[in-house]
Design a protein around this motif. Structure first.
Motif, short mmCIF file in Angstrom:
data_model
loop_
_atom_site.label_atom_id
_atom_site.label_comp_id
_atom_site.label_asym_id
_atom_site.label_seq_id
_atom_site.Cartn_x
_atom_site.Cartn_y
_atom_site.Cartn_z
N UNK A 83 40.02 42.42 52.67
CA UNK A 83 40.62 43.11 53.80
C UNK A 83 41.91 43.80 53.37
N UNK A 84 42.37 44.71 54.20
CA UNK A 84 43.61 45.45 53.92
C UNK A 84 43.59 46.01 52.51
N UNK A 85 42.50 46.65 52.16
CA UNK A 85 42.35 47.16 50.80
C UNK A 85 43.37 48.25 50.49
N UNK A 86 43.77 48.26 49.22
CA UNK A 86 44.75 49.22 48.73
C UNK A 86 44.13 50.03 47.60
N UNK A 87 44.64 51.22 47.33
CA UNK A 87 44.10 52.01 46.21
C UNK A 87 44.13 51.24 44.89
N UNK A 88 45.10 50.39 44.70
CA UNK A 88 45.20 49.62 43.45
C UNK A 88 44.13 48.53 43.34
N UNK A 89 43.35 48.33 44.39
CA UNK A 89 42.22 47.41 44.32
C UNK A 89 40.98 48.08 43.72
N UNK A 90 41.06 49.37 43.49
CA UNK A 90 39.93 50.10 42.91
C UNK A 90 39.61 49.56 41.52
N UNK A 91 38.36 49.15 41.33
CA UNK A 91 37.92 48.56 40.07
C UNK A 91 36.45 48.22 40.16
N UNK A 92 35.89 47.84 39.01
CA UNK A 92 34.57 47.23 38.98
C UNK A 92 34.78 45.74 39.21
N UNK A 93 34.05 45.17 40.14
CA UNK A 93 34.19 43.76 40.47
C UNK A 93 32.99 42.98 39.93
N UNK A 94 33.29 41.84 39.31
CA UNK A 94 32.28 41.00 38.71
C UNK A 94 32.36 39.57 39.25
N UNK A 95 31.22 38.95 39.43
CA UNK A 95 31.25 37.52 39.71
C UNK A 95 30.88 36.78 38.43
N UNK A 96 31.30 35.52 38.35
CA UNK A 96 31.09 34.74 37.15
C UNK A 96 30.89 33.27 37.51
N UNK A 97 30.21 32.56 36.63
CA UNK A 97 29.92 31.15 36.86
C UNK A 97 30.12 30.36 35.58
N UNK A 98 30.61 29.15 35.74
CA UNK A 98 30.81 28.27 34.59
C UNK A 98 30.74 26.83 35.03
N UNK A 99 30.29 25.98 34.14
CA UNK A 99 30.29 24.54 34.45
C UNK A 99 31.69 23.98 34.37
N UNK A 100 32.51 24.54 33.51
CA UNK A 100 33.88 24.07 33.36
C UNK A 100 34.81 25.26 33.16
N UNK A 101 36.00 25.14 33.65
CA UNK A 101 37.00 26.17 33.45
C UNK A 101 37.80 25.92 32.18
N UNK A 102 38.13 27.01 31.51
CA UNK A 102 39.03 26.95 30.38
C UNK A 102 40.26 27.75 30.75
N UNK A 103 41.41 27.12 30.79
CA UNK A 103 42.67 27.76 31.17
C UNK A 103 42.68 28.16 32.65
N UNK A 104 41.89 27.47 33.47
CA UNK A 104 41.94 27.72 34.90
C UNK A 104 40.91 28.72 35.39
N UNK A 105 40.73 28.75 36.71
CA UNK A 105 39.67 29.55 37.30
C UNK A 105 39.88 31.05 37.21
N UNK A 106 41.11 31.52 37.03
CA UNK A 106 41.36 32.95 37.00
C UNK A 106 41.38 33.51 35.58
N UNK A 107 41.16 32.66 34.60
CA UNK A 107 41.05 33.14 33.22
C UNK A 107 39.61 33.51 32.95
N UNK A 108 39.36 34.59 32.20
CA UNK A 108 38.01 35.13 32.07
C UNK A 108 37.10 34.39 31.08
N UNK A 109 37.21 33.07 31.03
CA UNK A 109 36.40 32.30 30.09
C UNK A 109 35.23 31.66 30.81
N UNK A 110 34.37 32.51 31.32
CA UNK A 110 33.18 32.06 32.02
C UNK A 110 31.96 32.38 31.16
#
Length: 122
Positions: A83-110
């Motif tokens: 919601x309340x989208x901004x121009x800076x939100x423009x991007x390719x969006x990806x979903x990801x899945x992992x059994x365990x997180x490495x360096x937390x959920x927002x780190x791209x180690x999926x």
């Protein structure tokens, strides 16, 4: 074979909303940690939101209060309400899945990634 398929991207004016979906197959979303990431041209992939198996969620500061991650385990589907989208939100969006997180959920180690869906905010 784990497969993730995103949908729901598109073009929207600033202030508008979009709802992204990520259909999962080959595993149960209730047994995996899930995340949404985005990548704009020339920029690194960044974590937007993540959801732990116990329902705990986390968000990047840039989207807190505007984006909501959720999942329907009966449908094996992950969502990102934007919601309340901004121009800076423009991007390719990806979903990801992992059994365990490495360096937390927002780190791209999926381990598993979808092909992405484009979001453009003007």
């Amino acid at each position: 074979h784990v497969q993730l398929v995103e949908s729901g991207g598109g073009s929207v004016q600033a202030g508008g909303s979009l709802r992204l979906s990520c259909a999962a197959s080959g595993y149960s979303t209730s047994s995996y940690r899930m995340g949404w990431f985005r990548q704009a041209p020339g920029k690194e992939r960044e974590g937007v939101a993540a959801s732990d198996k116990d329902g705990t969620t986390m968000y990047a500061d840039s989207v807190k209060g505007r984006f909501t991650i959720s999942q329907d385990n009966a449908k094996n589907t992950l969502y990102l309400q934007m919601d309340s989208l901004k121009p800076e939100d423009t991007a390719m969006y990806y979903c990801a899945a992992a059994r365990a997180w490495i360096c937390g959920g927002l780190a791209p180690y999926y381990k598993h990634w979808g092909q992405g869906t484009q979001v453009t905010v003007s």
